[in-house]
Design an enzyme around this catalytic site. Sequence first.
Site, PDB file in Angstrom:
ATOM      1  N   PRO A   1       0.795  -1.241   0.000  1.00 31.08           N
ATOM      2  CA  PRO A   1       0.000   0.000   0.000  1.00 31.08           C
ATOM      3  C   PRO A   1       0.819   1.279   0.000  1.00 31.08           C
ATOM      4  O   PRO A   1       0.821   2.034   0.985  1.00 31.08           O
ATOM      5  CB  PRO A   1      -0.818  -0.130   1.283  1.00 31.08           C
ATOM      6  CG  PRO A   1       0.073  -0.917   2.202  1.00 31.08           C
ATOM      7  CD  PRO A   1       0.855  -1.863   1.337  1.00 31.08           C
ATOM      8  N   CYS A   2       1.477   1.583  -1.097  1.00 28.81           N
ATOM      9  CA  CYS A   2       2.264   2.818  -1.168  1.00 28.81           C
ATOM     10  C   CYS A   2       1.354   4.052  -1.136  1.00 28.81           C
ATOM     11  O   CYS A   2       1.836   5.162  -0.911  1.00 28.81           O
ATOM     12  CB  CYS A   2       3.164   2.816  -2.404  1.00 28.81           C
ATOM     13  SG  CYS A   2       2.288   2.613  -3.945  1.00 28.81           S
ATOM     14  N   HIS A   3       0.047   3.840  -1.328  1.00 26.54           N
ATOM     15  CA  HIS A   3      -0.863   4.990  -1.223  1.00 26.54           C
ATOM     16  C   HIS A   3      -0.972   5.479   0.227  1.00 26.54           C
ATOM     17  O   HIS A   3      -1.509   6.548   0.470  1.00 26.54           O
ATOM     18  CB  HIS A   3      -2.255   4.622  -1.766  1.00 26.54           C
ATOM     19  CG  HIS A   3      -2.892   3.438  -1.071  1.00 26.54           C
ATOM     20  ND1 HIS A   3      -2.618   2.137  -1.432  1.00 26.54           N
ATOM     21  CD2 HIS A   3      -3.753   3.359  -0.036  1.00 26.54           C
ATOM     22  CE1 HIS A   3      -3.322   1.305  -0.658  1.00 26.54           C
ATOM     23  NE2 HIS A   3      -4.008   2.028   0.214  1.00 26.54           N
TER      24      HIS A   3
END
Lengths: 198, 155
Positions: free
Chosen positions: A161-163
């Site tokens: 989850p780089c968001h």
Amino acid sequence: MKTATGNSIDPSIINKFRARAAEEGLLDVAYTTVDSPFGPLLLAQTKRGLVRVGFPHQDSDQLLAEIAERLSPRVLEAPAELDEVRRELDLYFEGKLDHFDLPLDWSLSGGFRQRVLRAIDRIPYGQTRTYTEMARKAGNERAVRAAGTACGSNPIPLVVPCHRVLRTGGAMGGYGGGLPMKEALLELEGVLGSKSSS
Amino acid sequence: MTPLPPFQTVLDEHAAAVMGILRGAVGRDGAEDCFQETFLAALRAYPKLGDAANLRGWLLTIAHRKAIDHHRARGRNPVPVAELPEAAVEDGVPLRDDRLWEAVGALPPKQRAAVALRYGSDLPHAEIAAALGCSPEAARRSLHEGLKRLRKELA
């Protein structure tokens, strides 16, 4: 003499080929395209696990060509192999899943980048961290810019989850799928209110 | 050197041609098995191929070998000869594919392969030669002999 007609191939023949390739261990990379609220996503998986998620705006042919070159050219479209990934992503987009339980293949990223991505993978659902924190977890607090680059090159976005990584101070930073998508994902996870932040 | 594309691309682009020559070479009944054997062998060998310059010729060579294996396994019978279709030919009406491919299947192996590659897969002589592992002249000769025999057979 006329050329042969009826050269089109029954899909069942191709399905059988796919199944036999998988049986014989020749399916190094299986891929498919799935629908999402943001558009079609490319999913690719090796025997080790999910290796690539492509954003809707990315050119699937290009991504698959890269995979063929970097991992193995034995790349076949095999939707059934990715059923579990599809199922978890569907649930996630419906807000019914807060933790992916999928084996991952990290081999498209190495070194510091991979360490950053593995740290990102441990950020819990609905929480955010900063690029600085990720750089520190990866072993070099001053490499904030490199941590940002690692996020930008994340081969397995959404699932890794780089968001959930923001700038210090709360600014959005960037996102491979575009900022509206990053905002929508954080909204889905309850981090952002539904008001527009711009 | 051309990098190897994802195997799916190879399948998408050449499956129909491979099936075409296999139907010509071993008949409809055997073609599916040979098709599976051809693409499995290709997939097995693919990472070591090194250069993607002539994927079609490479595949057709494998298909040709599988067709020969198929005939060997079946002994002398060149094709599973289904009953000849009744009233397949009327004056001025083109032959039905079945009847035609049966006649092609009854040709000697080299002629059969040359005809199938030329008209089933629309390959130029040079590529037929590459697929058969012979000179372009020899490919042209096989094709010529095969066509002559077909004309006689189907006249």
